[in-house]
Design an enzyme around this catalytic site. Structure first.
Site, PDB file in Angstrom:
ATOM      1  CB  VAL A 124      12.157  -2.279   4.953  1.00 26.42           C
ATOM      2  CG1 VAL A 124      12.679  -2.944   6.217  1.00 26.42           C
ATOM      3  CG2 VAL A 124      13.304  -1.947   3.992  1.00 26.42           C
TER       4      VAL A 124
ATOM      5  CD  GLU B 285       1.603  -4.807   5.475  1.00 28.60           C
ATOM      6  OE1 GLU B 285       1.137  -3.700   5.779  1.00 28.60           O
ATOM      7  OE2 GLU B 285       2.745  -4.955   5.033  1.00 28.60           O
TER       8      GLU B 285
ATOM      9  CG  HIS C 257       3.666  -1.549   7.068  1.00 29.45           C
ATOM     10  ND1 HIS C 257       3.037  -1.776   5.874  1.00 29.45           N
ATOM     11  CD2 HIS C 257       4.480  -0.480   6.842  1.00 29.45           C
ATOM     12  CE1 HIS C 257       3.443  -0.904   4.976  1.00 29.45           C
ATOM     13  NE2 HIS C 257       4.314  -0.102   5.544  1.00 29.45           N
TER      14      HIS C 257
ATOM     15  CG  ASP D  14       8.213  -2.797   8.880  1.00 27.23           C
ATOM     16  OD1 ASP D  14       7.790  -3.038  10.035  1.00 27.23           O
ATOM     17  OD2 ASP D  14       8.009  -1.716   8.302  1.00 27.23           O
TER      18      ASP D  14
HETATM   19  N1  LIG Z   1       8.252  -0.204   5.821  1.00 26.33           N
HETATM   20  C1  LIG Z   1       7.698   0.997   5.757  1.00 26.33           C
HETATM   21  O1  LIG Z   1       7.037   1.455   6.662  1.00 26.33           O
HETATM   22  C2  LIG Z   1       7.959   1.830   4.526  1.00 26.33           C
HETATM   23  C3  LIG Z   1       8.205   3.206   4.677  1.00 26.33           C
HETATM   24  C4  LIG Z   1       8.459   3.955   3.535  1.00 26.33           C
HETATM   25  C5  LIG Z   1       8.425   3.343   2.285  1.00 26.33           C
HETATM   26  N2  LIG Z   1       8.142   2.025   2.185  1.00 26.33           N
HETATM   27  C6  LIG Z   1       8.088   1.356   0.867  1.00 26.33           C
HETATM   28  O2  LIG Z   1       9.398   1.305   0.358  1.00 26.33           O
HETATM   29  C7  LIG Z   1       9.356   1.588  -1.033  1.00 26.33           C
HETATM   30  C8  LIG Z   1      10.637   2.289  -1.408  1.00 26.33           C
HETATM   31  O3  LIG Z   1      10.636   3.574  -0.796  1.00 26.33           O
HETATM   32  P1  LIG Z   1      11.561   4.738  -1.332  1.00 26.33           P
HETATM   33  O4  LIG Z   1      11.096   5.969  -0.662  1.00 26.33           O
HETATM   34  O5  LIG Z   1      12.972   4.321  -1.250  1.00 26.33           O
HETATM   35  O6  LIG Z   1      11.080   4.751  -2.866  1.00 26.33           O
HETATM   36  P2  LIG Z   1      11.741   5.459  -4.108  1.00 26.33           P
HETATM   37  O7  LIG Z   1      12.643   6.560  -3.662  1.00 26.33           O
HETATM   38  O8  LIG Z   1      10.642   5.729  -5.055  1.00 26.33           O
HETATM   39  O9  LIG Z   1      12.696   4.305  -4.737  1.00 26.33           O
HETATM   40  C9  LIG Z   1      12.185   3.193  -5.374  1.00 26.33           C
HETATM   41  C10 LIG Z   1      13.372   2.385  -5.876  1.00 26.33           C
HETATM   42  O10 LIG Z   1      12.906   1.157  -6.440  1.00 26.33           O
HETATM   43  C11 LIG Z   1      13.539   0.959  -7.700  1.00 26.33           C
HETATM   44  N3  LIG Z   1      12.693   0.186  -8.580  1.00 26.33           N
HETATM   45  C12 LIG Z   1      11.474   0.499  -9.069  1.00 26.33           C
HETATM   46  N4  LIG Z   1      11.020  -0.469  -9.886  1.00 26.33           N
HETATM   47  C13 LIG Z   1      11.982  -1.414  -9.916  1.00 26.33           C
HETATM   48  C14 LIG Z   1      12.121  -2.654 -10.585  1.00 26.33           C
HETATM   49  N5  LIG Z   1      11.172  -3.117 -11.396  1.00 26.33           N
HETATM   50  N6  LIG Z   1      13.259  -3.359 -10.387  1.00 26.33           N
HETATM   51  C15 LIG Z   1      14.240  -2.896  -9.569  1.00 26.33           C
HETATM   52  N7  LIG Z   1      14.169  -1.724  -8.915  1.00 26.33           N
HETATM   53  C16 LIG Z   1      13.050  -0.994  -9.075  1.00 26.33           C
HETATM   54  C17 LIG Z   1      13.781   2.346  -8.239  1.00 26.33           C
HETATM   55  O11 LIG Z   1      14.802   2.300  -9.222  1.00 26.33           O
HETATM   56  P3  LIG Z   1      15.403   3.646  -9.933  1.00 26.33           P
HETATM   57  O12 LIG Z   1      15.891   4.527  -8.809  1.00 26.33           O
HETATM   58  O13 LIG Z   1      16.519   3.111 -10.753  1.00 26.33           O
HETATM   59  O14 LIG Z   1      14.295   4.263 -10.697  1.00 26.33           O
HETATM   60  C18 LIG Z   1      14.156   3.098  -6.972  1.00 26.33           C
HETATM   61  O15 LIG Z   1      15.538   2.974  -6.733  1.00 26.33           O
HETATM   62  C19 LIG Z   1       8.135   2.500  -1.219  1.00 26.33           C
HETATM   63  O16 LIG Z   1       7.577   2.303  -2.488  1.00 26.33           O
HETATM   64  C20 LIG Z   1       7.215   2.097  -0.126  1.00 26.33           C
HETATM   65  O17 LIG Z   1       6.260   1.215  -0.659  1.00 26.33           O
HETATM   66  C21 LIG Z   1       7.925   1.248   3.281  1.00 26.33           C
END
Ligand SMILES: NC(=O)c1ccc[n+]([C@@H]2O[C@H](COP(=O)([O-])OP(=O)(O)OC[C@H]3O[C@@H](n4cnc5c(N)ncnc54)[C@H](OP(=O)(O)O)[C@@H]3O)[C@@H](O)[C@H]2O)c1
Length: 332
Positions: free
Chosen positions: A243, A274, A293, A269
């Site tokens: 996701v 895409e 998505h 998703d």
């Molecule tokens: N399906 C959808 O419609 C949808 C909706 C919203 C978001 N998303 C996607 O989901 C992603 C995550 O969203 P979020 O809001 O949870 O983002 P977020 O709060 O920025 O969290 C990103 C997480 O990824 C971890 N991370 C980053 N680089 C990494 C690596 N190299 N190895 C392991 N872990 C790593 C970070 O680690 P740390 O916390 O330790 O720094 C953090 O825990 C977004 O970037 C977006 O692209 C998709």
């Protein structure tokens, strides 16, 4: 006062590259109240329209601004993107060198994305897609008990423990799952998890998990993080859920792991490309639930994003730290 001096004291303009129909007069009044005297330009193509002189005055931008248009704003000091992932930074490293703050909409849709991820997991475990197919045929299809699984007591590995992953970890623990995590900074607290490793620990943790969820951003470090080797390390019969961002997953390797029966199912998703190409093998797989998505879709999303922008605008004007600040070097 000469022309140059009067321009120097004029507060910079605000550009919102969003649908004007989605902005209420109350919200505009609130912008004017928080940041008085600033020109406000709103429109889906507001980042492309207007004269060079108008663009030169833009200090604050929000919405969906194309990266090249963003970099063409010489006075830009802050960009609030209307979406969570900042993967555009991978192809636009120049942005990290430019002196503007970047904030995301991370967290706005975390609850629904988690609900979507749980939807796949529960549906695949309780064989709901098969039930639905049989229902449409009016067939009383009752697989033997060994074809089902009990989720409670199983292990879920969540990769990415940000707004989405951390919520999923907490809810997973409440479902009596044993939750493992992988994140870039494993030293940070992660309620609900039993153990958390760094990116280098993924391969060691994967064999323990019955359910693996990617809630990872796409950055310079995460391309195909879920590689062929990662899928090979997963427990036979495990379920994979994606996701975060599609480019984090080697989709051909995933399709092969599903086709061979090594993985029991997947809930997806997001995809490497895409829309997912029509010739992708994933479309035809009964053990795969695909959604285009839509994990972040819910009616209040734009309103909540505007509320975040208004709060950040207030902070910006007051010189306070902004919420959801992205480290442009790191890419999330
Ligand atoms: N399906 C959808 O419609 C949808 C909706 C919203 C978001 N998303 C996607 O989901 C992603 C995550 O969203 P979020 O809001 O949870 O983002 P977020 O709060 O920025 O969290 C990103 C997480 O990824 C971890 N991370 C980053 N680089 C990494 C690596 N190299 N190895 C392991 N872990 C790593 C970070 O680690 P740390 O916390 O330790 O720094 C953090 O825990 C977004 O970037 C977006 O692209 C998709």
């Amino acid at each position: 006062m000469d022309d140059h001096a009067s321009r120097a004291v004029e507060p910079g303009a605000i550009l919102l590259a969003i649908d004007p129909a989605a902005v209420t007069s109350d919200q505009i009044a609130r912008i004017e109240e928080i940041a008085p005297g600033r020109e406000i330009r709103i429109g889906l193509d507001a980042d492309r329209s207007g004269s060079d002189e108008q663009r030169a005055r833009i200090e604050i931008a929000g919405g969906w601004v194309a990266p090249d248009h963003l970099l063409a704003l010489p006075a830009l000091r802050w960009y609030q993107q209307w979406y969570a992932g900042a993967e555009w930074l991978v192809d636009c490293p120049e942005a990290a060198l430019r002196d503007f703050a970047l904030t995301s909409a991370s967290g706005i849709s975390a609850a629904v994305v988690v609900e979507q991820a749980l939807g796949y997991i529960l549906a695949l475990h309780r064989r709901l897609p098969q039930a639905w197919s049989a229902q449409r045929e009016r067939v009383w299809h009752k697989p033997p008990p060994e074809r089902f699984a009990e989720l409670a007591g199983k292990t879920m590995l969540v990769a990415g423990l940000g707004a989405i992953g951390s919520r999923l970890a907490r809810i997973g623990a409440a479902l009596d799952l044993r939750v493992l995590g992988v994140r870039r900074r494993p030293e940070l607290p992660a309620p609900g998890t039993e153990r958390v490793g760094g990116p280098g620990d993924l391969l060691a943790l994967l064999p323990e998990a019955d359910v693996v969820v990617s809630a990872m951003p796409y950055t310079r470090e995460t391309r195909r993080f879920f590689s062929a080797e990662a899928f090979a390390r997963m427990k036979p019969g495990a379920i994979f859920v994606s996701v975060g961002r599609g480019k984090v997953v080697d989709e051909d390797a995933l399709a092969a792991a599903l086709a061979s029966g090594h993985l029991a199912g997947a809930g997806l998703d997001v995809f490497e490309r895409e829309p997912l190409p029509v010739d992708s093998a994933l479309w035809a797989m009964d053990q795969v639930i695909l959604t285009p998505h839509w994990g972040a879709a819910f009616p209040g999303r734009l309103e909540r994003t505007m509320a975040l922008f208004l709060d950040n605008l207030r902070r910006y004007v007051a010189g306070q730290p902004l919420r959801n600040l992205i480290d442009k070097q790191r890419g999330y």
